[in-house]
Design a protein around this motif. Sequence first.
Motif, PDB file in Angstrom:
ATOM      1  N   LYS A 219       2.494   1.725  -3.423  1.00  0.00           N
ATOM      2  CA  LYS A 219       1.535   2.291  -4.390  1.00  0.00           C
ATOM      3  C   LYS A 219       1.363   3.789  -4.172  1.00  0.00           C
ATOM      4  N   LYS A 220       1.209   4.170  -2.901  1.00  0.00           N
ATOM      5  CA  LYS A 220       1.050   5.586  -2.585  1.00  0.00           C
ATOM      6  C   LYS A 220       2.263   6.376  -3.055  1.00  0.00           C
TER       7      LYS A 220
ATOM      8  N   LYS B  12       2.244   6.599  -6.927  1.00  0.00           N
ATOM      9  CA  LYS B  12       1.185   7.482  -7.422  1.00  0.00           C
ATOM     10  C   LYS B  12       1.305   8.897  -6.859  1.00  0.00           C
ATOM     11  N   ASN B  13       2.381   9.123  -6.131  1.00  0.00           N
ATOM     12  CA  ASN B  13       2.656  10.440  -5.579  1.00  0.00           C
ATOM     13  C   ASN B  13       1.508  10.932  -4.693  1.00  0.00           C
ATOM     14  N   GLN B  14       1.011  10.029  -3.833  1.00  0.00           N
ATOM     15  CA  GLN B  14      -0.136  10.359  -2.995  1.00  0.00           C
ATOM     16  C   GLN B  14       0.253  10.833  -1.600  1.00  0.00           C
ATOM     17  N   TYR B  15       1.522  10.818  -1.271  1.00  0.00           N
ATOM     18  CA  TYR B  15       1.946  11.333   0.025  1.00  0.00           C
ATOM     19  C   TYR B  15       1.943  12.849  -0.029  1.00  0.00           C
ATOM     20  N   LYS B  16       1.418  13.462   1.007  1.00  0.00           N
ATOM     21  CA  LYS B  16       1.299  14.915   1.045  1.00  0.00           C
ATOM     22  C   LYS B  16       2.565  15.574   1.578  1.00  0.00           C
TER      23      LYS B  16
ATOM     24  N   ASP C 197       4.840   6.388   7.705  1.00  0.00           N
ATOM     25  CA  ASP C 197       4.488   5.055   7.191  1.00  0.00           C
ATOM     26  C   ASP C 197       5.685   4.108   7.242  1.00  0.00           C
TER      27      ASP C 197
ATOM     28  N   LYS D 214       0.838  -1.201   0.000  1.00  0.00           N
ATOM     29  CA  LYS D 214       0.000   0.000   0.000  1.00  0.00           C
ATOM     30  C   LYS D 214       0.878   1.259   0.000  1.00  0.00           C
ATOM     31  N   CYS D 215       1.913   1.246   0.831  1.00  0.00           N
ATOM     32  CA  CYS D 215       2.839   2.387   0.886  1.00  0.00           C
ATOM     33  C   CYS D 215       3.565   2.568  -0.449  1.00  0.00           C
TER      34      CYS D 215
END
Length: 180
Positions: free
Chosen positions: A79-80, A83-87, A95, A76-77
């Motif tokens: 993928k995040k 997809k550049n989903q970490y803010k 994480d 999951k980490c």
Amino acid sequence: LGASHKADAQIATISNISELNTPATPTTNIRYVDMDVITAKYTLAVEYQEWATLASDSVKNVLTAKYKEAKDFEAKCQKKLQKNQYKSDQAVRNDQKKLQKMAEDAQKLEQTLTAEFNTENARRMQQLQDSIISYITDYNTTHRYDAILYKSAGVLFNPALDITPEIVTGLNKRYSKPKE
């Protein structure tokens, strides 16, 4: 000189006594038991094997679930991250710390469960061994064999010397299931 003759006479008397007590042809009354058969047919041994299988499977299942949880979180980490989903960088570090803690917790759990299993396994093996030895000792008080050997201790035994069936029958007759 007189003391020497007296000592010689005592030695001769001791020799005569030992000759009277020793048969002309020494015989040894030996029997053997086959532990593979005992562990396959003795109720306590069968119950122990069932417990060991169930406990081992239970430990494996718990650990598999714990490691899968960590692996799923890692995926999951990943993928995040892709997809550049970490803010923020802090969220990534959080994480990573969480993942590291999950891995450490899984390793600690594995060590704990393995140690508990090994301790209980050793206790049960000792109980089984004590039960068998105790019964064979009691059995021999009436049969008075010079030796009872494990079949595995020898290369060749006359099958007529095998007392395993008698031992298994006696063990099972004496065994009573412990109360939970």
